[in-house]
Design a protein around this motif. Sequence first.
Motif, PDB file in Angstrom:
ATOM      1  N   LYS A   1       0.830  -1.217   0.000  1.00 54.08           N
ATOM      2  CA  LYS A   1       0.000   0.000   0.000  1.00 54.08           C
ATOM      3  C   LYS A   1       0.862   1.264   0.000  1.00 54.08           C
ATOM      4  N   ARG A   2       2.193   1.118  -0.194  1.00 52.70           N
ATOM      5  CA  ARG A   2       3.140   2.245  -0.158  1.00 52.70           C
ATOM      6  C   ARG A   2       2.931   3.083   1.104  1.00 52.70           C
ATOM      7  N   PRO A   3       3.179   2.501   2.272  1.00 53.75           N
ATOM      8  CA  PRO A   3       2.778   3.159   3.513  1.00 53.75           C
ATOM      9  C   PRO A   3       3.661   4.313   3.982  1.00 53.75           C
ATOM     10  N   GLY A   4       4.871   4.433   3.490  1.00 49.77           N
ATOM     11  CA  GLY A   4       5.737   5.494   4.020  1.00 49.77           C
ATOM     12  C   GLY A   4       6.485   5.089   5.280  1.00 49.77           C
ATOM     13  N   VAL A   5       5.812   4.349   6.162  1.00 54.66           N
ATOM     14  CA  VAL A   5       6.430   3.903   7.412  1.00 54.66           C
ATOM     15  C   VAL A   5       6.093   2.440   7.634  1.00 54.66           C
ATOM     16  N   LEU A   6       7.094   1.663   8.025  1.00 54.62           N
ATOM     17  CA  LEU A   6       6.857   0.277   8.440  1.00 54.62           C
ATOM     18  C   LEU A   6       7.233   0.148   9.903  1.00 54.62           C
ATOM     19  N   LEU A   7       6.303  -0.355  10.707  1.00 51.51           N
ATOM     20  CA  LEU A   7       6.554  -0.600  12.118  1.00 51.51           C
ATOM     21  C   LEU A   7       6.662  -2.099  12.333  1.00 51.51           C
ATOM     22  N   CYS A   8       7.791  -2.524  12.873  1.00 43.86           N
ATOM     23  CA  CYS A   8       8.081  -3.954  12.961  1.00 43.86           C
ATOM     24  C   CYS A   8       8.352  -4.334  14.413  1.00 43.86           C
ATOM     25  N   ASP A   9       7.570  -5.262  14.940  1.00 45.98           N
ATOM     26  CA  ASP A   9       7.737  -5.704  16.324  1.00 45.98           C
ATOM     27  C   ASP A   9       8.314  -7.119  16.301  1.00 45.98           C
ATOM     28  N   GLU A  10       9.593  -7.237  16.565  1.00 43.29           N
ATOM     29  CA  GLU A  10      10.312  -8.523  16.530  1.00 43.29           C
ATOM     30  C   GLU A  10      10.078  -9.282  15.217  1.00 43.29           C
ATOM     31  N   PRO A  11      10.410  -8.674  14.076  1.00 45.94           N
ATOM     32  CA  PRO A  11      10.090  -9.297  12.787  1.00 45.94           C
ATOM     33  C   PRO A  11      10.841 -10.604  12.516  1.00 45.94           C
ATOM     34  N   THR A  12      11.969 -10.800  13.200  1.00 45.82           N
ATOM     35  CA  THR A  12      12.708 -12.050  12.989  1.00 45.82           C
ATOM     36  C   THR A  12      12.657 -12.930  14.238  1.00 45.82           C
ATOM     37  N   GLY A  13      11.777 -12.581  15.178  1.00 49.55           N
ATOM     38  CA  GLY A  13      11.751 -13.275  16.464  1.00 49.55           C
ATOM     39  C   GLY A  13      11.431 -14.750  16.381  1.00 49.55           C
ATOM     40  N   ALA A  14      10.702 -15.146  15.325  1.00 54.45           N
ATOM     41  CA  ALA A  14      10.314 -16.548  15.204  1.00 54.45           C
ATOM     42  C   ALA A  14      11.215 -17.314  14.222  1.00 54.45           C
TER      43      ALA A  14
END
Length: 229
Positions: free
Chosen positions: A155-168
């Motif tokens: 959706k071309r958001p401008g901002v990506l918020l990532c909460d532990e994206p590699t945690g799993a």
Amino acid sequence: ERAFSGRELFKTYITGETQVHALRGVDFDIRKGEVLVLLGPSGSGKSTFLNIVGGLDRSTSGTLYYAAENLTAKSDRDLTRFRRQRIGFIFQFYNLIPSLTAEENVRLVTDIASNPMDPAEALHHVGLAERRHHFPAQLSGGEQQRVAVARAIAKRPGVLLCDEPTGALDSSTGIRVLEALEAANRELDTTLLIITHNAGIAAMADRVFHFLDGQIARIETNAERIAPA
Ligand code: ADP
Ligand code: ADP
């Protein structure tokens, strides 16, 4: 160019008789296109910060801007609209719909966005163009998370918020997810805010916000990533 700026942000959770001061006077500025990592012990306020910046929750007091928009002054409805247009979320677990292919999962978002990219293009950005007709169960954990990244950037958001994206993920599959996030930052100028314990991610950050007891106790600048003046 500014992405976010926050002044004197406080967040207090009240449950029954108990008050938890999750954010205690947080001030910050985040530039557009910046890669920011949020580090700190469990309970130090990182998720609360991410949720407020992303418009999933509101601060108890203080002001928060995105570019020229005052998010604290918005109605709930306008804040939801802001979030849907401008913010992409990546969580530890990928939340893909199992009965839909990778491309169909991404299309769920692009069908309702105002200026989306083509789902195949979004999957190309994360290196999964060839797998777009696979179902989640036919993909590895790292590939599923890259589909989640494609869904978030489509959706071309401008901002990506990532909460532990590699945690799993194990470290080698985690690296491919990192590369996908880095590509989104480089190719689409997406601002990245990432909560992580992964040292590899912290090394790719422009700055690291160190959280402690609901405050940003220290801001570390990664000199190697900042071009000399
Ligand atoms: P972190 O992400 O650094 O682990 P959090 O932002 O999740 O920290 O939590 C900060 C503090 O706020 C913790 O004490 C946590 O227990 C509390 N907290 C977080 N969310 C809620 C909530 N919805 N209701 C009550 N307390 C909460
Ligand atoms: P909405 O569904 O209101 O349009 P968005 O699509 O803009 O929301 O993205 C925010 C989504 O992230 C919400 O649907 C919310 O339920 C979801 N979410 C929030 N916190 C978590 C979490 N910890 N894990 C998974 N999903 C979450």
